[in-house]
Design an enzyme around this catalytic site. Structure first.
Site, PDB file in Angstrom:
ATOM      1  N   MET A  25       0.853  -1.183   0.000  1.00 33.46           N
ATOM      2  CA  MET A  25       0.000   0.000   0.000  1.00 33.46           C
ATOM      3  C   MET A  25       0.893   1.239   0.000  1.00 33.46           C
ATOM      4  O   MET A  25       1.805   1.357   0.829  1.00 33.46           O
ATOM      5  CB  MET A  25      -0.926   0.005   1.223  1.00 33.46           C
ATOM      6  CG  MET A  25      -2.007  -1.060   1.172  1.00 33.46           C
ATOM      7  SD  MET A  25      -3.073  -1.071   2.653  1.00 33.46           S
ATOM      8  CE  MET A  25      -2.011  -1.952   3.810  1.00 33.46           C
ATOM      9  N   GLN A  80       6.952  -5.322  -4.794  1.00 28.98           N
ATOM     10  CA  GLN A  80       6.015  -5.257  -5.912  1.00 28.98           C
ATOM     11  C   GLN A  80       6.475  -4.199  -6.903  1.00 28.98           C
ATOM     12  O   GLN A  80       6.808  -3.074  -6.534  1.00 28.98           O
ATOM     13  CB  GLN A  80       4.592  -4.939  -5.449  1.00 28.98           C
ATOM     14  CG  GLN A  80       3.575  -5.128  -6.592  1.00 28.98           C
ATOM     15  CD  GLN A  80       2.179  -4.659  -6.248  1.00 28.98           C
ATOM     16  OE1 GLN A  80       1.971  -3.486  -6.020  1.00 28.98           O
ATOM     17  NE2 GLN A  80       1.215  -5.565  -6.227  1.00 28.98           N
ATOM     18  N   CYS A 111      -3.871  -1.443  -9.872  1.00 25.69           N
ATOM     19  CA  CYS A 111      -4.104  -0.029  -9.592  1.00 25.69           C
ATOM     20  C   CYS A 111      -5.229   0.540 -10.468  1.00 25.69           C
ATOM     21  O   CYS A 111      -5.163   0.471 -11.693  1.00 25.69           O
ATOM     22  CB  CYS A 111      -2.827   0.771  -9.826  1.00 25.69           C
ATOM     23  SG  CYS A 111      -3.016   2.518  -9.408  1.00 25.69           S
ATOM     24  N   LYS A 153      -0.550  -9.813  -9.266  1.00 25.46           N
ATOM     25  CA  LYS A 153      -1.795  -9.416  -8.586  1.00 25.46           C
ATOM     26  C   LYS A 153      -2.620  -8.567  -9.543  1.00 25.46           C
ATOM     27  O   LYS A 153      -2.110  -7.614 -10.141  1.00 25.46           O
ATOM     28  CB  LYS A 153      -1.482  -8.628  -7.315  1.00 25.46           C
ATOM     29  CG  LYS A 153      -2.720  -8.205  -6.510  1.00 25.46           C
ATOM     30  CD  LYS A 153      -2.315  -7.701  -5.119  1.00 25.46           C
ATOM     31  CE  LYS A 153      -3.539  -7.323  -4.293  1.00 25.46           C
ATOM     32  NZ  LYS A 153      -3.917  -5.923  -4.472  1.00 25.46           N
ATOM     33  N   ASP A 217     -11.967  -7.101   1.119  1.00 22.26           N
ATOM     34  CA  ASP A 217     -12.911  -7.139   2.234  1.00 22.26           C
ATOM     35  C   ASP A 217     -12.530  -8.135   3.326  1.00 22.26           C
ATOM     36  O   ASP A 217     -13.401  -8.766   3.941  1.00 22.26           O
ATOM     37  CB  ASP A 217     -14.335  -7.435   1.743  1.00 22.26           C
ATOM     38  CG  ASP A 217     -14.901  -6.313   0.881  1.00 22.26           C
ATOM     39  OD1 ASP A 217     -14.251  -5.249   0.802  1.00 22.26           O
ATOM     40  OD2 ASP A 217     -15.974  -6.499   0.273  1.00 22.26           O
TER      41      ASP A 217
END
Length: 380
Positions: A25, A80, A111, A153, A217
């Site tokens: 992040m 990443q 992104c 990802k 989530d």
């Protein structure tokens, strides 16, 4: 809550136990925050550093090299990369493995930020199947001789009319990626609404020879257990759920190993963790910059607790470790952890149309590299 312990996840040569990954992040998962999460969780889970732009690695940008810092005992060191050009990404991987800077490299295709997708990067890129294939091939080709696994990802797709995740998973698998992770939202959703966990289950059915990880989530240990049970995924990737809650990794470890969950921290313990975060950041960035960086975490740490408006404002403008300690001393240490603080946190925003380059959707098999897309950004 107890559950059967899942089989150990492996990413290349590395066992990931419990099967938990801290998502990269921007402005969050620096050396200090990763260390804090590791202190609560397992040393053999994976904690990914902030996203790094491949172009900046090739140019050996000084600020970027500092962002790539790892703790002495951090292993595997997980990084990443973002990029759109197979040649640039391949060269960045060659530099990283040649210098011994990382043990695992992940490719960001999640992104959803307009200034990234309008140039064909991030979540827009998997739509271009041939280009995506060339990128993974270049990265794996550069990493494989050194035994460094490459993972990917991505999101479900650009929007509901342009789903890309099943093709992306199959392509990554065919080109030698060692695992794939799906953020179960489209780029158009950004971080809004609910993640569609059923897509993770479908990806798991389509990708059969490498691990499939689920993201989206996971705000509690129970969420992680449910996701793995409902989708059959091999592990979970946790992002916004750990903001202001690095102890979530201890809860995840207990739940996924079938152990009793540790007691939720009261406000006194949260204050101790917050101070530890500030101290680690000061070691990494210097105290003045660290306090500026820490301010954005305050609302997350204090979420749901009975803290007055004046005290909250003081935390949001803290300027030294000494001041931070004084403010923590004004909290009610006995205040219990509020149950409603387990829910969504961090950015959510609203869905919107995805910005794309002109003609981007015309030919998914066009292998051309989008121009000027090597921008510095993160997310996904």
């Amino acid at each position: 809550m107890t559950t059967e312990a899942p089989a150990t996840l492996r990413i290349g040569p590395y066992p990931v136990d419990p099967p938990v990954v801290l998502a990269p992040m921007a402005g969050i998962t620096n050396l200090a925050f990763r260390k804090l999460c590791r202190e609560f969780g397992s040393a053999t889970s994976i904690y990914v550093c902030e996203m790094i732009t491949a172009r900046a690695v090739v140019e050996r940008n000084e600020k970027t090299l500092h962002m790539m810092s790892f703790d002495e005992d951090e292993h595997p060191r997980s990084m990443q990369l973002y990029g759109v050009d197979p040649a640039t990404l391949g060269e960045a991987v060659r530099i990283i493995v040649g210098e011994g800077w990382a043990d695992h490299i992940d490719l960001n295709l999640g992104c959803p930020v307009p200034k990234v997708t309008r140039l064909g990067g991030g979540a827009a890129l998997p739509y271009k199947r041939a280009l995506f294939s060339r990128i993974v091939r270049a990265m794996v080709g550069a990493a494989e001789p050194a035994g460094v696994p490459v993972t990917v990802k991505f999101r479900i797709g650009i929007d509901d009319e342009h789903l890309t995740y099943l093709d992306a998973g199959r392509i990554a698998e065919a080109e030698g990626a060692k695992a794939v992770a799906l953020h179960a939202r489209t780029a158009a959703q950004r971080y809004s609404g609910q993640a569609d966990w059923s897509a993770i289950a479908r990806l798991k059915e389509a990708v059969t020879t490498i691990p499939v990880l689920g993201n989206g989530d996971i705000f509690s240990a129970d969420d992680a257990v449910r996701m793995m049970a409902e989708t059959g995924c091999d592990g979970v990737v946790v992002g916004r759920g750990c903001l202001g809650r690095p102890w979530l990794f201890g809860e995840l470890q207990a739940a996924l190993r079938g152990q009793e969950l540790p007691e939720a921290p009261n406000l006194g313990r949260v204050g101790e963790v917050l101070h530890r975060h500030g101290a680690l950041l000061s070691d990494h960035l210097g105290e003045e910059k660290a306090m500026r960086d820490l301010r954005k975490h305050m609302a997350w740490y204090l979420m749901g607790f009975p803290v007055g408006a004046d005290l909250r404002r003081a935390f949001a403008t803290v300027s030294s470790l000494t001041e931070l300690g004084d403010l923590i001393g004004k909290l009610d240490p006995s205040a219990p952890f509020p149950k409603d603080a387990e829910g969504p946190r961090g950015r959510q925003g609203s869905p919107g149309k995805v910005a794309l380059p002109h003609g981007w959707l015309d030919d998914p098999d066009d292998p051309a590299v989008p121009t000027a897309a090597d921008v510095m950004h993160s997310g996904g």
